[in-house]
Structure formats: structure tokens, C-alpha cells
Design an enzyme around this catalytic site. Structure first.
Site, PDB file in Angstrom:
ATOM      1  N   CYS A   2       0.839  -1.278  -0.016  1.00  0.00           N
ATOM      2  CA  CYS A   2       0.054  -0.217   0.004  1.00  0.00           C
ATOM      3  C   CYS A   2       0.975   1.463  -0.113  1.00  0.00           C
ATOM      4  O   CYS A   2       2.011   1.116   0.110  1.00  0.00           O
ATOM      5  CB  CYS A   2      -0.892  -0.100   1.240  1.00  0.00           C
ATOM      6  SG  CYS A   2      -1.655  -1.445   1.324  1.00  0.00           S
ATOM      7  N   ARG A  27       1.172   2.193  -5.806  1.00  0.00           N
ATOM      8  CA  ARG A  27       1.299   1.104  -4.773  1.00  0.00           C
ATOM      9  C   ARG A  27      -0.146   0.419  -4.249  1.00  0.00           C
ATOM     10  O   ARG A  27       0.155  -0.629  -3.732  1.00  0.00           O
ATOM     11  CB  ARG A  27       1.988   1.635  -3.613  1.00  0.00           C
ATOM     12  CG  ARG A  27       3.371   2.409  -3.747  1.00  0.00           C
ATOM     13  CD  ARG A  27       3.812   2.931  -2.564  1.00  0.00           C
ATOM     14  NE  ARG A  27       3.908   1.725  -1.620  1.00  0.00           N
ATOM     15  CZ  ARG A  27       5.028   1.034  -1.470  1.00  0.00           C
ATOM     16  NH1 ARG A  27       5.800   1.235  -2.285  1.00  0.00           N
ATOM     17  NH2 ARG A  27       5.108   0.071  -0.455  1.00  0.00           N
ATOM     18  N   TRP A  74      -3.843  -1.559  -1.047  1.00  0.00           N
ATOM     19  CA  TRP A  74      -3.836  -2.863  -2.023  1.00  0.00           C
ATOM     20  C   TRP A  74      -3.973  -4.013  -0.973  1.00  0.00           C
ATOM     21  O   TRP A  74      -3.188  -4.190  -0.106  1.00  0.00           O
ATOM     22  CB  TRP A  74      -2.379  -3.153  -2.680  1.00  0.00           C
ATOM     23  CG  TRP A  74      -2.592  -4.072  -3.685  1.00  0.00           C
ATOM     24  CD1 TRP A  74      -3.096  -3.968  -4.922  1.00  0.00           C
ATOM     25  CD2 TRP A  74      -1.997  -5.556  -3.636  1.00  0.00           C
ATOM     26  NE1 TRP A  74      -2.873  -5.128  -5.455  1.00  0.00           N
ATOM     27  CE2 TRP A  74      -2.136  -6.123  -4.778  1.00  0.00           C
ATOM     28  CE3 TRP A  74      -1.473  -6.238  -2.453  1.00  0.00           C
ATOM     29  CZ2 TRP A  74      -1.798  -7.525  -4.892  1.00  0.00           C
ATOM     30  CZ3 TRP A  74      -1.297  -7.704  -2.586  1.00  0.00           C
ATOM     31  CH2 TRP A  74      -1.438  -8.111  -3.974  1.00  0.00           C
ATOM     32  N   ASN A 100       1.152  -0.397   5.886  1.00  0.00           N
ATOM     33  CA  ASN A 100       1.544  -1.171   4.698  1.00  0.00           C
ATOM     34  C   ASN A 100       2.224  -2.218   5.184  1.00  0.00           C
ATOM     35  O   ASN A 100       3.092  -2.308   5.936  1.00  0.00           O
ATOM     36  CB  ASN A 100       2.259  -0.283   3.873  1.00  0.00           C
ATOM     37  CG  ASN A 100       3.235  -1.008   2.525  1.00  0.00           C
ATOM     38  OD1 ASN A 100       2.569  -1.999   2.160  1.00  0.00           O
ATOM     39  ND2 ASN A 100       4.182  -0.810   2.481  1.00  0.00           N
ATOM     40  N   GLY A 101       1.849  -3.524   4.991  1.00  0.00           N
ATOM     41  CA  GLY A 101       2.390  -4.546   5.291  1.00  0.00           C
ATOM     42  C   GLY A 101       1.377  -5.766   5.716  1.00  0.00           C
ATOM     43  O   GLY A 101       0.312  -5.776   5.307  1.00  0.00           O
ATOM     44  N   GLU A 477      10.301 -11.856 -20.965  1.00  0.00           N
ATOM     45  CA  GLU A 477       9.493 -10.246 -20.509  1.00  0.00           C
ATOM     46  C   GLU A 477       8.818  -9.947 -21.454  1.00  0.00           C
ATOM     47  O   GLU A 477       7.838  -9.127 -21.053  1.00  0.00           O
ATOM     48  CB  GLU A 477      11.168  -9.317 -20.532  1.00  0.00           C
ATOM     49  CG  GLU A 477      10.875  -7.976 -20.161  1.00  0.00           C
ATOM     50  CD  GLU A 477      10.146  -7.669 -18.502  1.00  0.00           C
ATOM     51  OE1 GLU A 477       9.798  -6.878 -18.502  1.00  0.00           O
ATOM     52  OE2 GLU A 477      10.013  -8.636 -17.954  1.00  0.00           O
ATOM     53  N   LYS A 481       5.034  -8.528 -20.120  1.00  0.00           N
ATOM     54  CA  LYS A 481       4.576  -7.325 -20.388  1.00  0.00           C
ATOM     55  C   LYS A 481       2.927  -7.371 -21.037  1.00  0.00           C
ATOM     56  O   LYS A 481       2.228  -6.638 -20.532  1.00  0.00           O
ATOM     57  CB  LYS A 481       5.294  -6.328 -21.143  1.00  0.00           C
ATOM     58  CG  LYS A 481       6.575  -5.735 -20.633  1.00  0.00           C
ATOM     59  CD  LYS A 481       6.236  -4.816 -19.570  1.00  0.00           C
ATOM     60  CE  LYS A 481       7.417  -4.639 -18.574  1.00  0.00           C
ATOM     61  NZ  LYS A 481       7.243  -5.908 -17.717  1.00  0.00           N
ATOM     62  N   GLU A 484       0.760  -8.616 -18.147  1.00  0.00           N
ATOM     63  CA  GLU A 484       0.417  -7.511 -17.126  1.00  0.00           C
ATOM     64  C   GLU A 484      -0.656  -6.456 -17.368  1.00  0.00           C
ATOM     65  O   GLU A 484      -1.592  -6.298 -16.678  1.00  0.00           O
ATOM     66  CB  GLU A 484       1.808  -7.034 -16.851  1.00  0.00           C
ATOM     67  CG  GLU A 484       2.577  -7.535 -16.094  1.00  0.00           C
ATOM     68  CD  GLU A 484       4.018  -6.975 -15.608  1.00  0.00           C
ATOM     69  OE1 GLU A 484       4.403  -6.816 -14.448  1.00  0.00           O
ATOM     70  OE2 GLU A 484       4.779  -6.456 -16.585  1.00  0.00           O
ATOM     71  N   HIS A 500       8.471 -29.879 -28.180  1.00  0.00           N
ATOM     72  CA  HIS A 500       8.553 -30.587 -27.033  1.00  0.00           C
ATOM     73  C   HIS A 500       7.308 -30.368 -26.205  1.00  0.00           C
ATOM     74  O   HIS A 500       7.060 -30.777 -25.268  1.00  0.00           O
ATOM     75  CB  HIS A 500       9.636 -30.487 -26.116  1.00  0.00           C
ATOM     76  CG  HIS A 500      11.182 -30.746 -26.825  1.00  0.00           C
ATOM     77  ND1 HIS A 500      11.318 -32.145 -26.891  1.00  0.00           N
ATOM     78  CD2 HIS A 500      11.950 -30.050 -27.048  1.00  0.00           C
ATOM     79  CE1 HIS A 500      12.706 -32.011 -27.387  1.00  0.00           C
ATOM     80  NE2 HIS A 500      12.990 -30.936 -27.629  1.00  0.00           N
ATOM     81  N   LYS A 597       3.195  -1.905  -7.744  1.00  0.00           N
ATOM     82  CA  LYS A 597       4.399  -1.920  -8.159  1.00  0.00           C
ATOM     83  C   LYS A 597       5.527  -2.574  -7.392  1.00  0.00           C
ATOM     84  O   LYS A 597       6.588  -3.262  -7.979  1.00  0.00           O
ATOM     85  CB  LYS A 597       4.777  -0.183  -8.193  1.00  0.00           C
ATOM     86  CG  LYS A 597       6.266   0.009  -8.670  1.00  0.00           C
ATOM     87  CD  LYS A 597       6.415  -0.223 -10.261  1.00  0.00           C
ATOM     88  CE  LYS A 597       7.587   0.285 -10.615  1.00  0.00           C
ATOM     89  NZ  LYS A 597       7.922   0.171 -12.177  1.00  0.00           N
TER      90      LYS A 597
END
Length: 602
Positions: A2, A27, A74, A100-101, A477, A481, A484, A500, A597
Site C-alpha cells: 500500500c 502502490r 492494496w 503497509n504490510g 519479459e 509485459k 501484465e 517438446h 509496483k
């Protein structure tokens, strides 16, 4: 996970807090809340939703008062709703806090508090902290001592901002395994999860360490140790970031702005480390047992670092996701081990835990970090800064390319130190690295054609990204992207893996993005592309050879660059493509759903 902020001074606190939350919304954005210490009470306004829509509804900035705290959330405990929004209070309403946590032992603490008659209004772990402080105040302790005693009972990660209605002259802040930084102004003080929250007012900062709490008044701050209550001296540092660096500068989204900042970011990464990289290479040259640990995009950078260290320095590192390293590699670490930790924020919970484990075992730790003064930098023996500046978009762009840049610098320097590669080639590669920012600028000129390509692809359901050798991390990557921010299913894989299993999913029109720079594996790559051609997949290739063009449905011509440096350049069009696909599909690329983030909880 957060974003929290606090302010005390002569300004209207609610305006400062909301402005700061806007810069912290990356955040988290499940809910928003503000608490301001008024003349006779603490006024709280909070609800589920995003800042601007809630400000219209709740009129946060109409609250009068000169000190207060706020949070953009969050969710980790309790669904995103009005009741679970922060701030939370004790039974009396005299204590309010944001967090936050994660409090790991909150259920145990909550049971004890319920037995003592406390009433809870939310499902969060945070609320127990307010009631713990209230309980300690009943023992005729000062507020500071009651806070400290309550903190000693907590297990987990927490950054806290706290106000007490009977103490209008102070705010209280706590850090333990979640980020928190103080801002020192002229007759005013700030604290927040990240510097941009108060950068409009001051660039003077104090970084708190784990196990510390701070008491702020308008004109001063005091930092103390949670366990002992003893005061600690802290250095005030000046941040070189400007507020303009942390704002959009006319771009429609932070992500696009940060994509375009990459040429300068890579230059800064090169020049910022030119004077120190050889010394760092000397300090780690003797280590043969090497682990590279990271998460997410940084993990893809770690894979790139593995290829470079193998090819240029003759080292064979083991790359591990930090979340797995903690539980699987502990018995393999000793004083002969080098840990290279890669974390943009320097606050990623799993990576910090890996660093701490490595330190306990006596290993040497080198961290590659963007944020100066972050926890990873303070725990590590050696640090390489990426110098990317603040990155607001949740999807990493410039922080990734700068991580690749410093890894290339490190591998070249190690190769020279160990004489494990041809000296002339290493010198040439180092010189070519200086050209990479110009090559990225060339790629950026093709944004409009990539936007047109996104129009063609926007309704596709599945994508595959393939590469060989050093391009495999770029495939990973590129797929990440896309997932996301566009919410399209994508897989990144080694092209050699196609036959395979994954080839069974290739059918008419399925996009397959082939990352194929000229190099020792190009012909192998073309052979893999032909396997896709035979199944009528849609080949979109990145490269600069005519043989590649001939087997491609869509050919994105890339500037000529050494294969080992190509990932720094080739990832850029993949970022742009993902960005435009997200926008065309109606998504906000700066705030992808369910993501934040910096992942500061396990």
C-alpha cells in the site's frame, strides 16, 4: 503493498495528503482514506475506490487541520470495501493509523483483545494495532511508550503512520520490513512509502531502517529503536530527483513516458557506474559459487546476467526466484558464496528475505537496485545502482533495461579482470554498449508502426514469444509485459522447446513473436520459425537479417547490435506493443488489475 503518507506543518493537511496519495497510487488503489487531527477530534473519511472518484464523493480536501495521515490500499487481509479501508481506529476513536504490510500474528492478538472487550469494525490485520496501543495506554503509559510496547508484540512487516487526538503536536511513524522515508521541510515534516509523495515540498529525506520508529513535529524529528527506545542519529540526504521527473510530462501514461526515458536512463546507468564497476568486479572475481536471486521482471534480468557471466566471465551462476531460494538453497550457502540480488525497489519482500538469509550464512551480497537508501542497499555488502530514476508505471520498463545495462557492464568488467575472454572483443563490446542508448532512440521512432500492428493484433487470444540463448529472457519479459497490462494470455519460451509440447497449441493465425538477433543461434532460430510456419502460425519477428525476413509474416527490422547486448534494445518494441495493445483494449497500463509496483509482502 500500500501507499501511506503523513504530514504535519502549517499547510492544509488534507490537500497535501491527497496530492501525495496521487503519486503513490501505483502502490495500490483498492480503497483510500484520510485522517486529520482537528481541534477536538480526528476526522476520518474513507471508502473503497480510487482517489479522484472518491475525492469527488467524499471531499477529502475539505477537511480542516494541519496534521494527518492517509493511505491508498492494496488489499491483503479483508476484501476491498469501505469497512476495510484505512485508517483504522481503536475503540475510543482517539488513535488512528494506516499500515503497509502484513501482521502475521494478528489472529492471535485479535482473540486476546476480544477477550478484553475490544470491538472490531473490519476484517483487516491492521486494526489490531490500534487496539493494542489502546490497551497499553490503560497501563498509564505515555503514548510513545504504549506504542513501543504494542509494536514489540507484532510479528510481520509493517510501515505505520499514526495520529493520537490528545497529541496534536506530533505524528508517529514506524518501519519494519516495509518501506518508509521521512521528508524534512522548512517548518513542516512528511513521511511516506516513497519519495515522490512529498517531492513537491522537499528533497531532503531520512531513510528509516527496520526496527525504528520516528516522532515528527513541525520543526523536528526523532528516530528511536523499537526494542530499546533509545534515540538513533540519522543522516539527512538530498534526493536528486525533481518533481518533474516523477510526473507524466504530457504523455498519456507514465508507462509510455518511461519507455521514452530509456535512452537517457541507460546512459545514466553507464555513466553512473563507470567509475566503480571495475572495483566491484575485483571484489567478486574470486567467487565461483554464485546465485542470482530476483522476482518478476528482475528475474528475467537475472537470467540475462547468467548468460553474460557464462559467456564473458566463465562463471556458472545459479538463477533462483527469491521466493524459492529462501526455502531450497539455505544449506548450499556459506562464506564462499556470492549472492547477486536484483530488485528495482530494494524493498521486494522475497528478495530481502533471500539477502538476509545469505547474510546469516556468511555469504557476500551484491545488490543491483534502483532506489537509493532502500533496505536492500543497507543490507548488502556491495551495491550497483541502476540510476533509472523514479518509475511510476507498475509494469517495469526503464528499470529493466538499466538492470540489463549494469549486468552487461559487470560481466565485461569481470571478463577483463579474470582474462576469461578475448580482450579485444571485451573492449569492442564495452564500446558498443555506449551506443545502445542511440539504438534505443532508433527503435522508438517506430512507435507508430507498432501501434498499427497492435490494431491488427488486439483481438488475438493467445501469444507466444520465442528466443534462443541470450534472447530467451527477452521472450519471457515480452510475454510478461503483454500479460501484465493487456490481459492477453502469453507464454515466453525457448524456441527449442516448441517441438517438446507447445507446438500443439500453434494453429492458423496464432501470433508467435520471434526474437532473433544475428548471432550464433540465428540459423537454429530460423529452423524453429519454420516449424511455426508449417502450422500456419503468424510469425512476427525482430531482427536484421534477410533470411529472417523471408520466413516472417511481419518483420520488425532492428538496428544492428552485438547479440549479447541485443536484449537491451530488443525488449523496447515489445514494451511498446504491449502498451498499445493495453490501451486499445481499454486498460490503464499504469495500473494493471491485481498488481502493485513493489511487492513488499510475501
Amino acid at each position: 503493498m500500500c501507499g501511506i503518507i503523513g504530514y504535519i506543518g502549517e499547510r492544509k493537511a488534507s490537500e497535501v495528503l491527497i496530492e501525495g496519495l496521487r503519486r503513490l497510487e501505483y502502490r495500490g488503489y483498492d480503497s483510500v482514506g484520510v485522517a486529520v487531527n482537528k481541534k477536538d477530534e480526528i476526522e476520518i473519511r474513507k471508502a473503497a475506490g480510487r482517489i479522484d472518484e472518491l475525492n469527488e464523493k467524499l471531499k477529502f480536501t475539505e477537511i480542516e487541520g494541519k496534521s494527518g495521515i492517509a493511505q491508498t490500499r492494496w488489499a491483503t487481509h479483508g476484501e476491498p470495501n469501505d469497512a476495510n479501508a484505512h485508517p483504522h481506529t481503536d475503540c475510543s476513536g482517539e488513535i488512528a493509523l494506516v499500515h503497509n504490510g502484513i501482521i502475521e500474528n494478528y489472529l492471535e492478538l485479535k482473540e486476546e483483545l476480544l477477550e478484553k472487550g475490544h470491538e472490531f469494525k473490519s476484517e483487516t490485520d491492521t486494526e489490531v494495532i490500534a487496539h493494542l496501543i489502546e490497551e497499553e495506554l490503560k497501563k498509564n503509559r505515555s503514548f510513545e511508550e504504549a506504542l513501543r510496547k504494542a509494536l514489540l508484540k507484532l510479528k510481520g512487516s509493517f510501515a505505520l503512520a499514526i495520529i493520537y487526538s490528545k497529541d496534536k503536536e506530533h505524528l508517529y511513524f514506524v518501519r519494519n520490513e516495509s518501506p518508509l522515508v521521512l521528508g524534512v521541510g522548512d517548518g513542516e515534516m512528511f513521511a511516506a512509502s516513497d519519495v515522490p509523495a512529498f517531492l513537491a515540498y522537499t528533497n531532503k529525506v531520512v531513510f528509516l531502517d527496520d526496527g525504528e520508529y520516528a516522532i515528527l513535529s513541525r520543526d523536528s524529528f526523532t528516530v528511536k529503536d523499537i526494542k530499546t527506545g533509545k534515540e538513533k542519529k540519522k543522516e539527512i540526504k538530498e534526493i536528486e530527483w525533481t518533481l518533474e521527473m516523477a510526473e507524466k510530462q504530457g504523455y498519456p501514461h507514465f508507462m509510455l513516458k518511461e519507455i521514452y526515458e530509456q535512452p537517457q536512463a541507460v546512459r545514466d546507468a553507464i555513466y553512473g557506474n563507470a567509475g566503480s564497476i571495475d572495483q566491484i568486479a575485483r571484489e567478486i572475481a574470486a567467487y565461483d559459487k554464485i546465485f542470482i536471486v530476483a522476482m518478476g521482471t528482475s528475474y528475467h534480468a537475472a537470467l540475462y546476467g547468467k548468460y553474460l557471466l557464462q559467456r564473458l566471465a566463465g562463471k556458472v551462476p545459479i538463477v533462483e526466484e527469491a521466493s524459492e531460494f529462501r526455502y531450497e538453497a539455505g544449506n548450499l550457502i556459506d562464506e564462499r558464496t556470492l549472492i547477486i540480488a536484483i530488485t528495482q525497489s530494494g524493498e521486494t519482500a522475497d528478495t530481502l528475505a533471500a539477502i538476509k538469509l545469505a547474510k546469516e550464512k556468511g555469504a557476500k551480497v551484491l545488490s543491483i537496485v534502483n532506489v537509493v537508501g532502500s533496505m536492500a542497499t543497507r543490507l548488502s555488502d556491495l551495491v550497483i545502482y541502476t540510476h533509472a530514476g523514479p518509475e511510476i508505471g507498475v509494469a517495469a520498463t526503464k528499470t529493466y533495461t538499466t538492470q540489463l545495462t549494469v549486468l552487461a557492464m559487470l560481466a565485461i568488467a569481470l571478463g577483463k579482470q579474470l582474462k576469461s575472454g578475448e580482450s579485444a572483443y571485451l573492449t569492442k563490446l564495452n564500446k558498443e554498449l555506449q551506443r545502445v542508448p542511440d539504438l534505443i532512440e532508433e527503435v522508438l521512432k517506430h512507435e507508430s508502426s507498432l501501434k498499427d500492428l497492435a490494431e491488427v493484433l488486439k483481438d488475438k487470444r493467445d501469444f507466444f514469444y520465442i528466443g534462443r540463448g541470450v534472447s530467451v529472457p527477452t521472450a519471457f519479459e515480452g510475454a510478461l509485459k503483454l500479460k501484465e497490462i493487456s490481459y492477453i494470455h502469453a507464454e515466453g519460451l525457448s524456441a527449442g522447446e516448441l517441438k517438446h509440447g507447445p507446438l500443439a497449441l500453434i494453429e492458423d493465425g496464432v501470433p508467435v513473436v520471434a526474437i532473433a538477433p544475428s548471432g550464433k543461434l540465428l540459423e537454429k532460430m530460423i529452423s524453429n520459425i519454420k516449424e511455426v510456419n508449417a502450422r500456419r502460425g503468424l510469425i512476427i519477428s525482430l531482427g536484421n537479417s534477410e533470411s529472417l525476413r523471408s520466413v516472417s509474416d511481419i518483420f520488425l527490422e532492428m538496428p544492428e547490435v552485438d547479440e549479447l547486448l541485443s536484449p537491451i534494445v530488443y525488449v523496447v518494441p515489445l514494451q511498446i506493443l504491449a502498451y498499445h495493445l493495453a490501451v486499445l483494449r481499454g486498460n490503464d497500463p499504469d495500473k494493471p488489475r491485481n498488481l502493485a509496483k513493489s511487492v513488499t509482502v510475501e
